[in-house]
Design an enzyme around this catalytic site. Structure first.
Site, short mmCIF file in Angstrom:
data_model
loop_
_atom_site.label_atom_id
_atom_site.label_comp_id
_atom_site.label_asym_id
_atom_site.label_seq_id
_atom_site.Cartn_x
_atom_site.Cartn_y
_atom_site.Cartn_z
N LYS B 86 0.83 -1.21 0.00
CA LYS B 86 0.00 0.00 0.00
C LYS B 86 0.86 1.26 0.00
O LYS B 86 0.45 2.30 -0.53
CB LYS B 86 -0.92 0.01 1.22
CG LYS B 86 -1.94 -1.12 1.24
CD LYS B 86 -2.99 -0.94 0.16
CE LYS B 86 -4.08 -2.00 0.24
NZ LYS B 86 -5.01 -1.92 -0.91
N GLU B 108 -10.29 5.36 2.31
CA GLU B 108 -11.03 4.24 2.88
C GLU B 108 -10.00 3.19 3.29
O GLU B 108 -8.90 3.16 2.76
CB GLU B 108 -11.97 3.63 1.83
CG GLU B 108 -11.34 2.58 0.90
CD GLU B 108 -10.27 3.13 -0.03
OE1 GLU B 108 -10.19 4.36 -0.18
OE2 GLU B 108 -9.50 2.32 -0.61
N SER B 376 2.17 -9.54 -0.40
CA SER B 376 1.76 -8.14 -0.47
C SER B 376 1.89 -7.42 0.87
O SER B 376 2.07 -6.20 0.91
CB SER B 376 0.33 -8.03 -0.97
OG SER B 376 -0.53 -8.81 -0.16
#
Lengths: 255, 408
Positions: B86, B108, B376
């Protein structure tokens, strides 16, 4: 057709009133009662919102109504049937208001055919800008239904002109940034904004988002052709009941 | 009237009129950045000094011998600052926010990782920050809420709808339509209206670019299969983008939850339960009913618990370029347990979906083949969920004792 009706009404009164309900909130029966009361109180046209699970343009009041209607199990089929019944029963134009996925999943052509058959006059689809609306415009035009498009204070003059070319019936002018139901300050800015809208289209102008009482409607008289009251009638119904809502509208409409 | 941002039949920009001008501005700044070689240079420099880029690829020798098939490598996005891929997206969007001269960011978050990453970016660049998070996710990801607040962000629990990721997205849009003059919405995944799917994929492509180069340097060849978990699809788009033009099989792994037949999952592309629709500003496969109302989804991993999926991935599925599979909650827990024991790395529950599928396929593959799994994110942030899933008695005792201390 819708525009003709609006023009003829405007020959009799200076500003028209459009109200809004969420079909199936709090129940289908009460929705019918609300429509009956609104029409009797002198509303000129109405938006019937078909509830959607992701209503991104709506504020808390209408959002909750969407969720409650869906939690009650209201289906698109029931909403179309509701539209048919009110359009036959009451002598004012009705429009559907909903999000594009409802039309898309139903089939855009089929949706427009069903609207015509039911006697609806047009639709407001807030998440469908003209760029994405080719199928919808074809289907609406084929059935002589009015696709209502939206102007906002951030819409450029060039874009207003472009939208005017595909819009029909009237143009819905959003009074401010934000979602439905928030406070709007009715100041000179709104007058200037409506002036810009007026220059971009020959269609009648409706103004909505935050219109809540007679003072607001009086302010809009002479500037817009239609005042739209949405969240406020829902609030009155929720807090004081349908009878009080009828009185509220009579007071807004009356002199 | 030009339709923008289509990938085959998917994508587009289904915007409320009030946001059109904001998206025009964003698209302009994004296109300028993309055409400016200095921007990518500055971005890589930032990521190498503030995050941990380039992240390594780790050869998983023990897992490889355990399964006895293809050699398994792991791309270590867990080693980014804040522990997930992210960071790539938020720092990139942060640079765009500076170019636009805006002073506030909103986001969000599902698992909380995107929220934490956005909060660090906002702190670093001096932006005000509000994070929308479904109430259900606030409950299951409390540690991330704590960190977001410590980093100076306001966390708003969203109590509407099913109270998870999609509802947080709706609420962030509602904030944005009110405050767009000062505010940029840092959408966390490769979904939403154009240019988000393309823009987020572009920032995440740093993963694939590195991985491709690392394989060429280390092995002199590319992997045969690449596995990535798919929630919205940003980490998958990121790693896959390094191999689109190569003879590499790309596998996206979705959350099969309690099983694809159970109805309790979040598999849009590998199940028959999804259909094409338009919501949250874009057209893609959604888990929805015949009326077009979005369904409830389920996954053990909050970050995969989403009704839609990147329109670019929907297109790649239809074109047959990416294969989609599901991994159940149970398979994910087993894969996570095994990975920790064998390699000492702790994948996030989201990432563990990619591991679970890779483990199914690895034994069937030849020893001279290579598998790449995109890790990830790291799993230690999931400690409450993982401890529950492992049903660990010592952890439970600890929590009970800790609670007593607060009551004292």
């Amino acid at each position: 057709m819708l525009e003709t009706y609006i023009r003829s009404r405007l020959a009799e009164k200076k500003i028209l009133l459009m109200t809004h309900i969420v079909i199936g909130y709090p129940t289908l029966e009460i929705s019918m009662e609300i429509v009956r009361t609104m029409v009797a109180a002198g509303v000129d046209l109405m938006e019937l919102q078909i509830p959607f699970s992701e209503p991104i343009a709506d504020g808390p009041v209408i959002l909750k109504a969407n969720q409650q209607a869906l939690a009650n199990g209201v289906t698109v089929g029931q909403c179309l049937d509701f539209g048919r019944r009110v359009a036959r029963q009451f002598p004012i134009p009705f429009l559907y208001m909903t999000y594009y996925n409802i039309l898309f999943k139903h089939g855009v052509d089929r949706f427009a055919d069903d609207m015509l058959e039911a006697g609806l006059q047009g639709a407001i689809v807030p998440d469908l800008p003209p760029e994405e609306a080719a199928d919808y415009l074809d289907a609406m035009s084929r059935n002589e239904l009015s696709p209502i498009f939206i102007y906002s204070p951030t819409t450029s003059e060039a874009r207003m002109n472009t939208i005017a070319r595909v819009a029909d019936g009237f143009v819905y002018c959003v009074a401010r940034k934000g979602v439905t139901g928030d406070q709007t300050e009715f100041s000179r800015q709104i007058g200037d904004y409506l002036g810009r809208c007026r220059e971009a289209t020959h269609l009648p102008l409706a103004l909505g988002f935050g219109v809540k009482d007679k003072t607001d409607v009086d302010f809009l008289t002479g500037k817009a052709d239609i005042a739209v009251i949405g969240s406020q009638t829902l609030r009155v119904v929720e807090n004081q009941g349908i009878g009080a809502m009828g009185q509220f509208i009579r007071q807004v409409v009356g002199g | 009237m030009i339709k923008r941002g289509y990938y085959g039949n998917f994508g587009g920009a289904f915007l409320p009129e009030i946001l059109v001008a904001t998206f025009d501005e964003l698209e302009g700044v994004y296109n300028d950045a993309r055409n400016d070689p200095r921007f990518w240079h500055d971005y890589e420099l930032l990521m190498s000094s503030y995050s941990c880029r380039p992240t390594p690829i780790t050869y998983a020798q023990n897992l490889t011998s355990h399964f006895g098939g293809a050699r398994i490598f792991i791309k270590r996005e867990d080693l980014n600052h804040t522990g997930a891929h992210k960071a790539n997206n938020v720092m990139g969007q942060g640079l765009l926010v500076k170019r636009m001269g805006k002073t506030r960011v909103i986001a969000e978050t599902g698992a909380g990782q995107h929220g934490v990453a956005t909060a660090t970016m906002a702190a670093r660049f001096g932006f005000d920050c509000t994070i929308y998070m479904g109430e259900v996710d606030v409950e299951r990801q409390r540690p991330n809420v704590f960190w977001m607040e410590q980093l100076g962000a306001t966390v708003v629990p969203v109590t509407d709808g099913s109270r998870i990721l999609k509802d947080a997205i709706n609420e962030a849009f509602r904030d944005w339509v009110t405050n767009m003059d000062s505010t940029h919405y840092v959408l966390g995944t490769a979904c939403g209206p154009h240019p988000f799917p393309e823009m987020v994929s572009w920032f995440q492509s740093i993963i694939g670019k590195e991985a491709r180069r690392q394989f060429m340097e280390r092995e002199g060849r590319l992997p045969s299969r690449v596995f990535a978990c798919v929630g919205g699809g940003s980490n998958a788009m990121g790693v896959f983008s390094g191999f689109f033009d190569d003879d590499v099989e790309l596998v996206g792994v979705e959350a099969a939850g309690r099983g694809l037949d159970s109805g309790e999952h979040a598999s849009r592309l590998c199940s028959n339960d999804a259909s094409v629709g338009v919501a949250q500003g874009y057209k893609t496969y959604f888990l929805q009913d015949d009326d077009g109302q979005m369904k409830e989804t389920h996954s053990i991993a909050a970050g995969l618990d989403y009704v839609g999926v990147s329109p670019i991935l929907s297109d790649l599925k239809e074109k047959g370029r990416v294969r989609f599979e599901g991994a159940t909650d149970r398979e994910v827990i087993e894969a996570l347990r095994l990975t920790m024991k064998k390699e000492g790395v702790i994948p996030a529950l989201e990432s563990a979906h990619a591991f679970a599928r890779a483990f199914k396929e690895a034994p069937e593959m030849a020893a001279d083949e290579i598998i790449l799994i995109n890790q990830s994110g790291r799993g230690d942030k999931d400690i409450f969920t993982i401890a529950d899933a492992f049903d660990d008695p010592k952890w439970k005792r600890f929590i009970v004792e800790k609670a007593k201390q607060y009551h004292a």
